[in-house]
Design a protein around this motif. Structure first.
Motif, PDB file in Angstrom:
ATOM      1  N   VAL A  42       0.790  -1.249   0.110  1.00  0.00           N
ATOM      2  CA  VAL A  42       0.000   0.044  -0.103  1.00  0.00           C
ATOM      3  C   VAL A  42       1.008   1.289   0.099  1.00  0.00           C
ATOM      4  O   VAL A  42       0.648   2.048  -0.889  1.00  0.00           O
ATOM      5  CB  VAL A  42      -1.023  -0.033   1.323  1.00  0.00           C
ATOM      6  N   ILE A  43       1.869   1.277   1.007  1.00  0.00           N
ATOM      7  CA  ILE A  43       2.677   2.450   1.057  1.00  0.00           C
ATOM      8  C   ILE A  43       3.471   2.556  -0.310  1.00  0.00           C
ATOM      9  O   ILE A  43       3.744   3.646  -0.960  1.00  0.00           O
ATOM     10  CB  ILE A  43       3.928   2.400   2.189  1.00  0.00           C
ATOM     11  N   GLY A  44       4.004   1.642  -0.902  1.00  0.00           N
ATOM     12  CA  GLY A  44       4.880   1.707  -1.951  1.00  0.00           C
ATOM     13  C   GLY A  44       4.137   2.084  -3.209  1.00  0.00           C
ATOM     14  O   GLY A  44       4.518   3.040  -4.071  1.00  0.00           O
ATOM     15  N   HIS A  45       2.764   1.599  -3.471  1.00  0.00           N
ATOM     16  CA  HIS A  45       2.257   1.923  -4.719  1.00  0.00           C
ATOM     17  C   HIS A  45       1.535   3.382  -4.457  1.00  0.00           C
ATOM     18  O   HIS A  45       1.708   4.028  -5.425  1.00  0.00           O
ATOM     19  CB  HIS A  45       0.943   1.020  -4.785  1.00  0.00           C
ATOM     20  N   ALA A  46       1.245   3.865  -3.348  1.00  0.00           N
ATOM     21  CA  ALA A  46       0.952   5.352  -3.119  1.00  0.00           C
ATOM     22  C   ALA A  46       1.976   6.107  -3.117  1.00  0.00           C
ATOM     23  O   ALA A  46       1.697   7.191  -3.889  1.00  0.00           O
ATOM     24  CB  ALA A  46       0.415   5.481  -1.561  1.00  0.00           C
ATOM     25  N   VAL A  47       3.244   5.882  -2.902  1.00  0.00           N
ATOM     26  CA  VAL A  47       4.350   6.507  -3.057  1.00  0.00           C
ATOM     27  C   VAL A  47       4.506   6.838  -4.569  1.00  0.00           C
ATOM     28  O   VAL A  47       4.861   7.978  -5.000  1.00  0.00           O
ATOM     29  CB  VAL A  47       5.635   6.123  -2.238  1.00  0.00           C
ATOM     30  N   VAL A  48       4.840   5.752  -5.258  1.00  0.00           N
ATOM     31  CA  VAL A  48       5.005   5.653  -6.933  1.00  0.00           C
ATOM     32  C   VAL A  48       3.603   6.905  -7.499  1.00  0.00           C
ATOM     33  O   VAL A  48       3.926   7.511  -8.226  1.00  0.00           O
ATOM     34  CB  VAL A  48       4.852   4.451  -7.280  1.00  0.00           C
ATOM     35  N   LEU A  60       2.350  11.871  -9.933  1.00  0.00           N
ATOM     36  CA  LEU A  60       1.680  13.034 -10.124  1.00  0.00           C
ATOM     37  C   LEU A  60       2.513  14.448  -9.976  1.00  0.00           C
ATOM     38  O   LEU A  60       2.288  15.412 -10.403  1.00  0.00           O
ATOM     39  CB  LEU A  60       0.681  12.967  -8.783  1.00  0.00           C
ATOM     40  N   ILE A  61       3.486  14.372  -8.904  1.00  0.00           N
ATOM     41  CA  ILE A  61       4.474  15.654  -8.819  1.00  0.00           C
ATOM     42  C   ILE A  61       5.206  15.531  -9.944  1.00  0.00           C
ATOM     43  O   ILE A  61       5.454  16.700 -10.444  1.00  0.00           O
ATOM     44  CB  ILE A  61       5.298  15.292  -7.571  1.00  0.00           C
ATOM     45  N   SER A  62       5.788  14.647 -10.808  1.00  0.00           N
ATOM     46  CA  SER A  62       6.566  14.909 -11.995  1.00  0.00           C
ATOM     47  C   SER A  62       5.637  15.001 -12.995  1.00  0.00           C
ATOM     48  O   SER A  62       6.295  14.905 -14.331  1.00  0.00           O
ATOM     49  CB  SER A  62       7.388  13.594 -11.898  1.00  0.00           C
ATOM     50  N   LEU A  63       4.551  14.987 -13.012  1.00  0.00           N
ATOM     51  CA  LEU A  63       3.438  15.400 -14.201  1.00  0.00           C
ATOM     52  C   LEU A  63       3.497  14.507 -15.468  1.00  0.00           C
ATOM     53  O   LEU A  63       3.115  14.762 -16.232  1.00  0.00           O
ATOM     54  CB  LEU A  63       3.764  16.777 -14.621  1.00  0.00           C
ATOM     55  N   HIS A  64       3.662  13.095 -14.747  1.00  0.00           N
ATOM     56  CA  HIS A  64       3.313  12.022 -15.731  1.00  0.00           C
ATOM     57  C   HIS A  64       2.154  11.650 -15.725  1.00  0.00           C
ATOM     58  O   HIS A  64       1.590  10.554 -14.995  1.00  0.00           O
ATOM     59  CB  HIS A  64       4.446  11.026 -15.433  1.00  0.00           C
ATOM     60  N   LEU A  99      -3.080   5.714 -14.649  1.00  0.00           N
ATOM     61  CA  LEU A  99      -2.903   4.121 -14.693  1.00  0.00           C
ATOM     62  C   LEU A  99      -2.904   3.470 -13.298  1.00  0.00           C
ATOM     63  O   LEU A  99      -3.381   2.719 -12.771  1.00  0.00           O
ATOM     64  CB  LEU A  99      -1.771   3.648 -15.814  1.00  0.00           C
ATOM     65  N   ASN A 100      -1.868   4.305 -12.534  1.00  0.00           N
ATOM     66  CA  ASN A 100      -1.770   3.718 -11.273  1.00  0.00           C
ATOM     67  C   ASN A 100      -2.818   4.260 -10.150  1.00  0.00           C
ATOM     68  O   ASN A 100      -2.822   3.468  -9.010  1.00  0.00           O
ATOM     69  CB  ASN A 100      -0.394   4.542 -10.750  1.00  0.00           C
ATOM     70  N   LEU A 101      -3.625   5.273 -10.354  1.00  0.00           N
ATOM     71  CA  LEU A 101      -4.388   5.619  -9.534  1.00  0.00           C
ATOM     72  C   LEU A 101      -5.592   4.690  -8.930  1.00  0.00           C
ATOM     73  O   LEU A 101      -5.598   4.429  -7.924  1.00  0.00           O
ATOM     74  CB  LEU A 101      -5.106   6.872  -9.912  1.00  0.00           C
ATOM     75  N   MET A 115       6.816  -0.307 -19.184  1.00  0.00           N
ATOM     76  CA  MET A 115       6.493   1.234 -19.609  1.00  0.00           C
ATOM     77  C   MET A 115       7.335   2.163 -18.674  1.00  0.00           C
ATOM     78  O   MET A 115       7.822   3.124 -19.552  1.00  0.00           O
ATOM     79  CB  MET A 115       4.946   1.685 -19.007  1.00  0.00           C
ATOM     80  N   TYR A 116       7.583   1.549 -17.544  1.00  0.00           N
ATOM     81  CA  TYR A 116       8.807   2.359 -17.002  1.00  0.00           C
ATOM     82  C   TYR A 116      10.200   2.333 -17.507  1.00  0.00           C
ATOM     83  O   TYR A 116      11.035   3.391 -17.696  1.00  0.00           O
ATOM     84  CB  TYR A 116       9.212   2.032 -15.362  1.00  0.00           C
ATOM     85  N   LEU A 117      10.318   1.076 -18.178  1.00  0.00           N
ATOM     86  CA  LEU A 117      11.757   0.691 -18.854  1.00  0.00           C
ATOM     87  C   LEU A 117      11.881   1.760 -20.172  1.00  0.00           C
ATOM     88  O   LEU A 117      12.848   2.195 -20.488  1.00  0.00           O
ATOM     89  CB  LEU A 117      11.897  -0.509 -18.963  1.00  0.00           C
TER      90      LEU A 117
END
Length: 116
Positions: A29-35, A40-44, A50-52, A104-106
């Motif tokens: 939960v913590i890891g996915h919320a941080v990502v 959101l902060i980096s405007l991707h 997709l992660n929300l 996608m991240y790669l």
């Protein structure tokens, strides 16, 4: 997935299976919320959107644990009402999601390295 399939085949008991799985719920939960917040902060925006839903589902699942249960995975209820199959299906969907996100991240990382 492996722990749930071991429980399904009766290689381990429900209590040890649930204790193994429950210790990973909070870090997930913590890891996915941080990502999600970092996207959101980096405007991707695409990756954030997709992660929300997955982050929201993880938080909802953690908050809605009934009082008296051991955690998200409860040994007294895991064999009732097809919860084992439900947990297995959820784990497979998350595996596919994380595999998609990995590529996608790669791709995004390689594209950023090439453009710089």
């Amino acid at each position: 997935i492996i722990t749930l399939s071991d429980l399904e085949c009766d290689y381990i008991n429900a209590r040890s299976c649930c204790s193994k799985l429950n210790k990973w719920v909070v870090p997930e939960v913590i890891g996915h919320a941080v990502v999600t917040i970092l996207m959101l902060i980096s405007l991707h925006w695409f990756i954030f959107l997709l992660n929300l839903p997955v982050a929201t589902w993880n938080i909802y699942r953690y908050i809605m644990v009934p009082s008296g249960n051991m955690g998200v995975f409860d040994p007294t209820e895991i064999h009732n009402r097809g919860q084992l199959k439900s947990h297995m299906k959820e784990a497979m969907i998350k595996l596919g999601f994380h595999l998609l996100c990995f590529f996608m991240y790669l791709y995004s990382m390689i594209l950023a390295l090439i453009n710089d």
